[in-house]
Design an enzyme around this catalytic site. Structure first.
Site, PDB file in Angstrom:
ATOM      1  N   ASN A   1      17.058  -8.004 -52.769  1.00 14.33           N
ATOM      2  CA  ASN A   1      16.772  -9.348 -52.821  1.00 14.33           C
ATOM      3  C   ASN A   1      16.231  -9.561 -51.552  1.00 14.33           C
ATOM      4  O   ASN A   1      17.036 -10.119 -50.551  1.00 14.33           O
ATOM      5  CB  ASN A   1      17.775 -10.260 -53.374  1.00 14.33           C
ATOM      6  CG  ASN A   1      17.168 -11.754 -53.281  1.00 14.33           C
ATOM      7  OD1 ASN A   1      15.927 -11.747 -52.951  1.00 14.33           O
ATOM      8  ND2 ASN A   1      18.187 -12.729 -53.359  1.00 14.33           N
ATOM      9  N   TRP A   2      14.863  -9.521 -51.227  1.00  7.81           N
ATOM     10  CA  TRP A   2      14.446  -9.583 -50.007  1.00  7.81           C
ATOM     11  C   TRP A   2      14.333 -11.053 -49.279  1.00  7.81           C
ATOM     12  O   TRP A   2      14.248 -11.322 -48.059  1.00  7.81           O
ATOM     13  CB  TRP A   2      12.757  -9.019 -49.602  1.00  7.81           C
ATOM     14  CG  TRP A   2      12.877  -7.532 -49.396  1.00  7.81           C
ATOM     15  CD1 TRP A   2      13.691  -6.790 -49.864  1.00  7.81           C
ATOM     16  CD2 TRP A   2      11.767  -6.832 -49.440  1.00  7.81           C
ATOM     17  NE1 TRP A   2      13.383  -5.353 -49.710  1.00  7.81           N
ATOM     18  CE2 TRP A   2      11.974  -5.553 -49.873  1.00  7.81           C
ATOM     19  CE3 TRP A   2      10.551  -6.904 -49.337  1.00  7.81           C
ATOM     20  CZ2 TRP A   2      11.289  -4.391 -49.276  1.00  7.81           C
ATOM     21  CZ3 TRP A   2       9.246  -6.108 -49.016  1.00  7.81           C
ATOM     22  CH2 TRP A   2       9.800  -4.667 -48.967  1.00  7.81           C
ATOM     23  N   LYS A   3      14.486 -11.934 -50.252  1.00  5.30           N
ATOM     24  CA  LYS A   3      14.256 -13.503 -49.843  1.00  5.30           C
ATOM     25  C   LYS A   3      13.269 -13.800 -49.231  1.00  5.30           C
ATOM     26  O   LYS A   3      12.043 -13.116 -49.492  1.00  5.30           O
ATOM     27  CB  LYS A   3      15.637 -13.790 -49.265  1.00  5.30           C
ATOM     28  CG  LYS A   3      16.925 -13.526 -49.728  1.00  5.30           C
ATOM     29  CD  LYS A   3      18.147 -13.939 -49.161  1.00  5.30           C
ATOM     30  CE  LYS A   3      19.335 -13.451 -50.136  1.00  5.30           C
ATOM     31  NZ  LYS A   3      20.634 -14.224 -49.663  1.00  5.30           N
TER      32      LYS A   3
ATOM     33  N   HIS B   1      18.575 -18.157 -58.410  1.00  5.09           N
ATOM     34  CA  HIS B   1      19.476 -17.547 -57.428  1.00  5.09           C
ATOM     35  C   HIS B   1      20.041 -18.929 -56.660  1.00  5.09           C
ATOM     36  O   HIS B   1      19.615 -19.919 -56.728  1.00  5.09           O
ATOM     37  CB  HIS B   1      18.544 -17.125 -56.220  1.00  5.09           C
ATOM     38  CG  HIS B   1      19.399 -16.355 -55.231  1.00  5.09           C
ATOM     39  ND1 HIS B   1      19.823 -16.994 -54.157  1.00  5.09           N
ATOM     40  CD2 HIS B   1      19.625 -15.164 -55.113  1.00  5.09           C
ATOM     41  CE1 HIS B   1      20.479 -16.208 -53.387  1.00  5.09           C
ATOM     42  NE2 HIS B   1      20.407 -14.979 -53.875  1.00  5.09           N
TER      43      HIS B   1
ATOM     44  N   GLU C   1      20.250 -19.939 -53.759  1.00  2.00           N
ATOM     45  CA  GLU C   1      19.473 -20.557 -52.734  1.00  2.00           C
ATOM     46  C   GLU C   1      18.289 -21.587 -53.529  1.00  2.00           C
ATOM     47  O   GLU C   1      17.925 -22.381 -53.064  1.00  2.00           O
ATOM     48  CB  GLU C   1      18.816 -19.545 -51.874  1.00  2.00           C
ATOM     49  CG  GLU C   1      19.712 -18.984 -50.987  1.00  2.00           C
ATOM     50  CD  GLU C   1      19.629 -17.612 -50.607  1.00  2.00           C
ATOM     51  OE1 GLU C   1      18.435 -16.896 -50.643  1.00  2.00           O
ATOM     52  OE2 GLU C   1      20.551 -16.943 -50.095  1.00  2.00           O
TER      53      GLU C   1
ATOM     54  N   GLU D   1      27.092 -13.880 -58.104  1.00  2.00           N
ATOM     55  CA  GLU D   1      26.803 -13.994 -56.715  1.00  2.00           C
ATOM     56  C   GLU D   1      27.944 -15.403 -56.359  1.00  2.00           C
ATOM     57  O   GLU D   1      27.293 -16.576 -56.297  1.00  2.00           O
ATOM     58  CB  GLU D   1      25.521 -14.354 -56.491  1.00  2.00           C
ATOM     59  CG  GLU D   1      24.704 -13.144 -56.733  1.00  2.00           C
ATOM     60  CD  GLU D   1      23.529 -12.749 -55.737  1.00  2.00           C
ATOM     61  OE1 GLU D   1      23.341 -11.758 -55.177  1.00  2.00           O
ATOM     62  OE2 GLU D   1      22.765 -13.864 -55.723  1.00  2.00           O
TER      63      GLU D   1
ATOM     64  N   SER E   1      27.136 -10.262 -49.707  1.00  2.00           N
ATOM     65  CA  SER E   1      27.447  -9.378 -48.719  1.00  2.00           C
ATOM     66  C   SER E   1      27.894  -7.849 -49.324  1.00  2.00           C
ATOM     67  O   SER E   1      28.768  -7.412 -48.442  1.00  2.00           O
ATOM     68  CB  SER E   1      28.438  -9.971 -47.720  1.00  2.00           C
ATOM     69  OG  SER E   1      27.979 -11.175 -47.110  1.00  2.00           O
TER      70      SER E   1
ATOM     71  N   GLY F   1      21.067  -8.731 -50.557  1.00  2.00           N
ATOM     72  CA  GLY F   1      20.140  -9.294 -49.686  1.00  2.00           C
ATOM     73  C   GLY F   1      20.110  -8.467 -48.288  1.00  2.00           C
ATOM     74  O   GLY F   1      19.359  -7.629 -48.092  1.00  2.00           O
ATOM     75  N   GLY F   2      20.776  -9.031 -47.303  1.00  2.00           N
ATOM     76  CA  GLY F   2      20.833  -8.588 -45.998  1.00  2.00           C
ATOM     77  C   GLY F   2      20.696  -7.053 -45.838  1.00  2.00           C
ATOM     78  O   GLY F   2      19.847  -6.451 -45.184  1.00  2.00           O
TER      79      GLY F   2
HETATM   80  P1  PGA Z   1      23.385 -10.937 -49.132  1.00  2.00           P
HETATM   81  O1  PGA Z   1      22.581 -11.587 -50.574  1.00  2.00           O
HETATM   82  O2  PGA Z   1      23.591  -9.536 -49.712  1.00  2.00           O
HETATM   83  O3  PGA Z   1      22.767 -11.081 -47.896  1.00  2.00           O
HETATM   84  O4  PGA Z   1      24.854 -11.841 -49.223  1.00  2.00           O
HETATM   85  C1  PGA Z   1      22.774 -11.556 -51.733  1.00  2.00           C
HETATM   86  C2  PGA Z   1      21.985 -12.228 -52.257  1.00  2.00           C
HETATM   87  O5  PGA Z   1      22.007 -13.507 -52.277  1.00  2.00           O
HETATM   88  O6  PGA Z   1      21.422 -11.919 -53.411  1.00  2.00           O
END
Ligand code: PGA
Length: 251
Positions: free
Chosen positions: A10-12, A95, A97, A167, A213, A234-235
């Site tokens: 998930n590149w956001k 998501h 966010e 998540e 994470s 994500g990251g």
């Molecule tokens: P993260 O993000 O791996 O940076 O914690 C995961 C996500 O929000 O899908």
């Protein structure tokens, strides 16, 4: 029932088109032998680049959201038809966010999910509790409400096409991961909730990811849990080498 794991990036709001091209070019050879299904969910502006570069590879391309309406006066939204025309296969819905910063609710998640399914996009539906909810023992209730809200009015046939991502909000982008026991417990609870809604067969077949994470260091232990069927990353999906280590966790 054996479920094929799915590891999705998930590149956001990261990666210009030039950066996307560089990352995908580096990623392709690194993940080509993965046993898990591999996907990258990318910003709208990167989708055509990603689809072109991933063609003929084992990497599927997804979007990070989709409008519930088919078309019309919804400034800033992107429709399912627009995504499908570009060759998009997956779509993240709900998501945290989106829920936290953009007013997404269980009702809007449900509306987006219905549209994605009707149009043939493959949804990845996110649920998860906040730190305060976990610390006050509300996790199970919160997840139940999010799952029943998301799946309201969705048929069993359609539910079978959905990937769920658990998540915990407190683990996203914080470097703080749920323990494998916490993730397993909550994900088993999600599966039980799906079983209550749709029966054991649909629940046993549903792929449920962990996200928050997840990285090269913790992926093995998380994936060893019986109910964890993949990750939403994500990251650690923003560098080809990092993401490939997660994808190839069982190599
Ligand atoms: P993260 O993000 O791996 O940076 O914690 C995961 C996500 O929000 O899908």
């Amino acid at each position: 029932m054996s479920r094929r794991p799915i590891i999705a990036g998930n590149w956001k709001m990261n990666m210009t088109r030039a950066q996307a091209e560089e990352l995908i070019t580096a990623l392709k050879p690194l993940v080509k032998d993965a046993k898990a299904e591999v996907a990258i969910c990318v910003p709208y502006t990167d989708i055509d680049v990603a689809v072109r570069l991933c063609a003929g590879s084992n990497i599927k391309v997804g979007a990070e959201n989709v409008a519930w309406a088919e078309k019309g006066a919804f400034t800033g939204e992107i429709s399912a038809d627009m995504l499908l025309e570009l060759g998009t296969e997956y779509v993240i819905i709900g998501h945290s966010e989106r829920r936290q910063y953009f007013g997404e609710t269980d009702a809007s998640v449900n509306a987006r999910l219905k549209t994605a399914l009707a149009k043939g996009l493959k949804p990845i539906v996110c649920v998860g509790e906040t730190l305060e909810e976990r610390e006050t023992d509300k996790t199970a209730d919160v997840i139940k409400k999010q799952i029943t809200g998301a799946f309201d009015g969705i048929s069993a046939d359609d539910a079978a096409k959905v990937v769920v991502a658990y998540e915990p909000v407190w683990a996203i982008g914080t470097g703080r991961t749920a323990t494998s026991a916490q993730a397993q417990e909550t994900i088993a609870g999600i599966r039980a909730e799906i079983a209550a809604l749709y029966g054991a067969a649909i629940a046993d077949g549903m792929r449920i990811q962990y996200g928050g994470s997840m990285n090269a260091k913790n992926v093995k232990e998380l994936m060893a849990q019986p109910d964890i069927d993949g990750g939403l990353i994500g990251g650690a999906s923003l560098k080809a080498a990092d993401f490939s280590l997660v994808v190839n966790y069982d190599a």
